[in-house]
Design a protein around this motif. Sequence first.
Motif, short mmCIF file in Angstrom:
data_model
loop_
_atom_site.label_atom_id
_atom_site.label_comp_id
_atom_site.label_asym_id
_atom_site.label_seq_id
_atom_site.Cartn_x
_atom_site.Cartn_y
_atom_site.Cartn_z
N SER A 45 -0.75 9.90 -12.34
CA SER A 45 0.63 9.70 -12.78
C SER A 45 1.17 10.94 -13.48
N ASP A 153 -0.13 -8.91 -8.25
CA ASP A 153 1.14 -9.02 -8.95
C ASP A 153 1.13 -8.24 -10.26
N TRP A 156 1.19 -4.39 -9.45
CA TRP A 156 2.52 -3.87 -9.15
C TRP A 156 3.37 -3.76 -10.40
N GLU A 157 3.17 -4.70 -11.32
CA GLU A 157 3.89 -4.61 -12.59
C GLU A 157 3.47 -3.36 -13.36
N SER A 158 2.17 -3.06 -13.32
CA SER A 158 1.65 -1.86 -13.97
C SER A 158 2.24 -0.61 -13.34
N ILE A 159 2.32 -0.59 -12.00
CA ILE A 159 2.87 0.56 -11.29
C ILE A 159 4.34 0.76 -11.65
N LYS A 160 5.10 -0.32 -11.67
CA LYS A 160 6.53 -0.22 -12.00
C LYS A 160 6.75 0.34 -13.39
N ASN A 161 5.85 -0.02 -14.31
CA ASN A 161 6.00 0.40 -15.70
C ASN A 161 5.23 1.68 -16.02
N SER A 162 4.54 2.23 -15.00
CA SER A 162 3.70 3.42 -15.20
C SER A 162 2.75 3.22 -16.38
N VAL A 194 3.84 6.06 -6.55
CA VAL A 194 3.31 5.48 -7.79
C VAL A 194 2.89 6.55 -8.80
N ASN A 196 4.85 9.06 -9.51
CA ASN A 196 6.11 9.61 -10.03
C ASN A 196 6.19 11.13 -9.81
#
Length: 250
Positions: A45, A153, A156-162, A194, A196
Amino acid sequence: RVNMFLNGEADLLAFVPFDAVAAVEEKRFQITSIPSLEVQFLLLSMQSGYFADIRNREVFSLAIDQDALTEAVGGYARTVNQFVSNGIFGFNPEIKPHEYDLEKAEKLAKETGLIGKTIYFHLPKGLDVLGEHVRKQLNKIGVYVVVSYMDMDKLWESIKNSSADIYFFGFKSDLGDSSDFLNVIVHSDGAFNVGNYSNAKVDAMIDLSLVSMDPVVRLENLQEAMRIIIEEEVTGVPLFEASTIFKKQI
């Protein structure tokens, strides 16, 4: 699926999990494998406080032992040095083989102050072999990795929030063209970027590859984009190309 096969409810089992191979070998099954064109890799990341420094990204790359990892997954895989496999249009034959050097990694980690720090690694449940390999390898040089195995699930939440510093990912080049991977994973607007990662020069190369009809121009841009993200910027760590394993009763 494995249990159904072992119980005689099926004659052919495709896409056999690596950890199921040893469990059924004693049952006298014939094993066949072929390259899957799916490359597994780690994405670092760029929003991580540690990986903004390219030297720390190099530390992680140097600390990963690809050969040991392929053995750990049963040998049904081959090491790779980039994010697409040989034979895919855009594969760059000029990229050097992956370098594994713990001594060099430790020296670099001391220079950057990474020694003693804690890194967070999120990946799907069931990938314990991979998670343990990364944790143990980095622990050898004094970098601590907290590994979290998650349902999709929550991942994906972790990925969205980095939320993590490292993510495990895989990509299969179904159409035989590396522009698919680059556009989805690497482009600044990629649907699954993912890590960024953002580079205007690389974006321009990817964009050109998507509209140009000249195969020479496309190949040059795709190969150069791959070289940049692997050798210049170390956006992640290619691990291996998994084999697709089939078993059938003899």
